[in-house]
Design a protein around this motif. Structure first.
Motif, PDB file in Angstrom:
ATOM      1  N   GLY A 153       0.630  -1.040  -0.039  1.00  0.00           N
ATOM      2  CA  GLY A 153      -0.238   0.152   0.332  1.00  0.00           C
ATOM      3  C   GLY A 153       0.684   1.263   0.124  1.00  0.00           C
ATOM      4  O   GLY A 153       0.697   2.020  -0.862  1.00  0.00           O
ATOM      5  N   GLU A 154       2.026   0.933   1.084  1.00  0.00           N
ATOM      6  CA  GLU A 154       2.175   2.280   0.704  1.00  0.00           C
ATOM      7  C   GLU A 154       3.196   2.897  -0.105  1.00  0.00           C
ATOM      8  O   GLU A 154       3.623   3.818  -0.649  1.00  0.00           O
ATOM      9  CB  GLU A 154       3.283   2.200   1.720  1.00  0.00           C
ATOM     10  N   ARG A 155       3.478   1.668  -0.817  1.00  0.00           N
ATOM     11  CA  ARG A 155       5.117   1.866  -1.980  1.00  0.00           C
ATOM     12  C   ARG A 155       4.162   2.855  -3.169  1.00  0.00           C
ATOM     13  O   ARG A 155       4.338   3.638  -4.638  1.00  0.00           O
ATOM     14  CB  ARG A 155       5.460   0.103  -2.495  1.00  0.00           C
ATOM     15  N   THR A 156       2.607   1.770  -3.243  1.00  0.00           N
ATOM     16  CA  THR A 156       2.133   2.308  -4.713  1.00  0.00           C
ATOM     17  C   THR A 156       1.402   4.008  -4.266  1.00  0.00           C
ATOM     18  O   THR A 156       1.389   4.059  -5.149  1.00  0.00           O
ATOM     19  CB  THR A 156       0.537   1.067  -4.786  1.00  0.00           C
ATOM     20  N   ARG A 157       1.033   4.017  -3.550  1.00  0.00           N
ATOM     21  CA  ARG A 157       0.394   5.741  -2.642  1.00  0.00           C
ATOM     22  C   ARG A 157       1.509   6.624  -3.321  1.00  0.00           C
ATOM     23  O   ARG A 157       1.163   7.085  -3.939  1.00  0.00           O
ATOM     24  CB  ARG A 157       0.042   5.047  -0.860  1.00  0.00           C
ATOM     25  N   SER A 158       3.737   6.413  -2.631  1.00  0.00           N
ATOM     26  CA  SER A 158       3.214   7.011  -2.805  1.00  0.00           C
ATOM     27  C   SER A 158       3.691   7.229  -4.622  1.00  0.00           C
ATOM     28  O   SER A 158       4.583   7.869  -4.976  1.00  0.00           O
ATOM     29  CB  SER A 158       5.086   6.954  -2.326  1.00  0.00           C
ATOM     30  N   LEU A 202       2.469  -0.379 -10.137  1.00  0.00           N
ATOM     31  CA  LEU A 202       1.939  -1.074  -9.759  1.00  0.00           C
ATOM     32  C   LEU A 202       2.529  -2.582  -9.741  1.00  0.00           C
ATOM     33  O   LEU A 202       2.671  -3.339  -8.849  1.00  0.00           O
ATOM     34  CB  LEU A 202       0.524  -1.872  -9.684  1.00  0.00           C
ATOM     35  N   MET A 203       3.018  -3.075 -10.910  1.00  0.00           N
ATOM     36  CA  MET A 203       3.467  -3.873 -10.936  1.00  0.00           C
ATOM     37  C   MET A 203       4.868  -4.286 -10.746  1.00  0.00           C
ATOM     38  O   MET A 203       4.771  -5.493  -9.657  1.00  0.00           O
ATOM     39  CB  MET A 203       3.759  -4.532 -12.944  1.00  0.00           C
ATOM     40  N   ALA A 204       5.641  -3.434 -10.730  1.00  0.00           N
ATOM     41  CA  ALA A 204       6.765  -3.721 -10.108  1.00  0.00           C
ATOM     42  C   ALA A 204       6.855  -3.591  -8.183  1.00  0.00           C
ATOM     43  O   ALA A 204       7.172  -4.848  -7.919  1.00  0.00           O
ATOM     44  CB  ALA A 204       7.615  -2.086  -9.758  1.00  0.00           C
TER      45      ALA A 204
END
Ligand code: FAD
Length: 343
Positions: free
Chosen positions: A62-67, A100-102
């Motif tokens: 979540g955090e990674r995609t949100r940023s 998202l894929m990464a």
């Protein structure tokens, strides 16, 4: 004696990667087969609804995609002439598909087995690798679906979807134009903005991006000047594809096989929900495998998710018709304006 069950996941798109990331590697071994791994990041941005964002949190990304995501502060709906139909404060996020894929890739367990090949006979491959369950996460053209249930080729529509990046200052609004025979949109994007549109264009098997762009430029020529400006600014850069739908399915599971994501319920993209549903499917199926084992999971999953997918698939098609109708446009626009004045 084997201590872990083995799941064969066909397709390494959003649904397949999310499932491979969600299954507990201490309890389940996963073999993931993808025919074209180099295509993983293709596309522009995906609208992420609250449920999709919760799913990303549950997957630990979540955090990674949100940023990496871009928020829209307003969502505006206009008619073809550019008159506002609806304007609301929004809480939508647009996530670059590549990001998202990464993020999903980074969440995969080291024990995952990977194969790069086109699957034509999923049950034979399952026997070969010793898998207990086959998951068809192989998108709208799903070979798994067509192998398991005869007569389930994708539904070919006469709609063509185009999309691309629009370099420039950061866009903070998601805008959609609805008019006869077409739909146009701009959203925040990693290069400033992203754009998409849908127009009708025959039913031929292949879609040539240059021809599709010419078709779109012709169709939107007398719409709001902003749509023309966008199509002029993108030059020849567009991703174009025919909109295919999953066929209506009575079931998407049997004892040893289950479909998730677009393989089960590919819908027209106007709802912006397909990837969100793929994430939710993946989490729901992982939970069922953990709770019921690979034997009970397909039917339990189907009871929980099948109907929802079929309803959304129909709702998206109805929504596309409503957005692009000529005859019912005055009534639709009056309703939308009235709804806007109430909010
Ligand atoms: C123009 C457009 C805009 C969209 N916008 C949004 C949006 O804003 N928000 C949203 O939530 N959704 C959106 N979607 C929908 C979203 O992209 C899909 O619902 C989502 O990608 C489905 O994920 P999936 O993993 O089920 O299928 P896919 O992403 O199609 O992945 C399937 C994978 O399986 C592989 N594969 C296929 N066949 C085989 C085989 N035989 N053997 C091995 N591998 C195979 C493919 O190479 C692919 O990698 C949009 C779609 C389009 C077309």
């Amino acid at each position: 004696m084997r201590t872990r069950e083995h799941v064969l996941v066909v397709g390494g798109g959003v649904a397949g990667l999310a499932l491979a990331a969600a299954l507990d590697p201490r309890r389940v071994h996963v073999t993931l087969v993808e025919e074209r791994p180099e295509r993983a990041g293709a596309g522009t941005v995906l609208a992420m609804w609250r449920s999709g964002r919760v799913a990303l949190d549950d997957l630990g990304v979540g955090e990674r995609t949100r940023s990496a995501s871009l928020p829209a502060e307003r969502a505006v709906l206009r008619d073809a002439a550019g008159r506002d139909l609806h304007d609301i404060a929004a809480s939508l996020w647009f996530t670059p598909r590549a990001e998202l894929m990464a993020a999903l890739e980074a969440a995969l367990p080291p024990s995952l087995s990977r194969l790069t090949q086109q699957v034509t006979d999923p049950r034979a491959l399952a026997t070969q690798v010793g898998a207990d369950l086959v998951v068809g996460a192989d998108g709208v053209r799903s070979a798994v679906r067509q192998h398991a249930w005869a007569g389930t080729a994708p539904v070919v529509t006469d709609w063509i979807a185009l999309r691309g990046h629009l370099p420039g200052p950061p866009e903070r609004t998601a805008t959609e134009w609805w008019g006869p025979g077409g739909l146009f949109g701009t959203t925040p994007g990693p290069q400033g903005a992203a754009w998409f549109c849908a127009v009708r264009g025959g039913r031929g098997a292949t879609v040539d991006p240059a021809e599709a762009l010419a078709l779109a430029r012709g169709h939107f020529a007398d719409w709001d000047p902003r749509t023309r400006e966008v199509l002029a600014a993108v030059g020849g850069q567009a991703d174009a594809q025919r909109i295919l739908l999953a066929p209506r399915l009575r079931t998407s599971a049997d004892d040893r096989l289950v479909l998730i994501g677009d393989a089960a319920h590919a819908m027209s993209p106007n709802l912006g929900r397909g990837a969100n549903e793929a994430l939710e499917d993946a989490l729901a199926l992982a939970a069922m495998v953990h709770r019921h084992g690979t034997k009970g999971a397909p039917r339990a999953f189907s009871r929980r998710r099948h109907l929802r997918g079929q309803v959304l698939r129909t709702a998206a098609s109805v929504g596309l018709r409503a957005a692009t109708t000529r005859r019912a446009a005055p009534a639709r626009d009056a309703l939308l304006r009235a709804a806007g004045s109430l909010s």
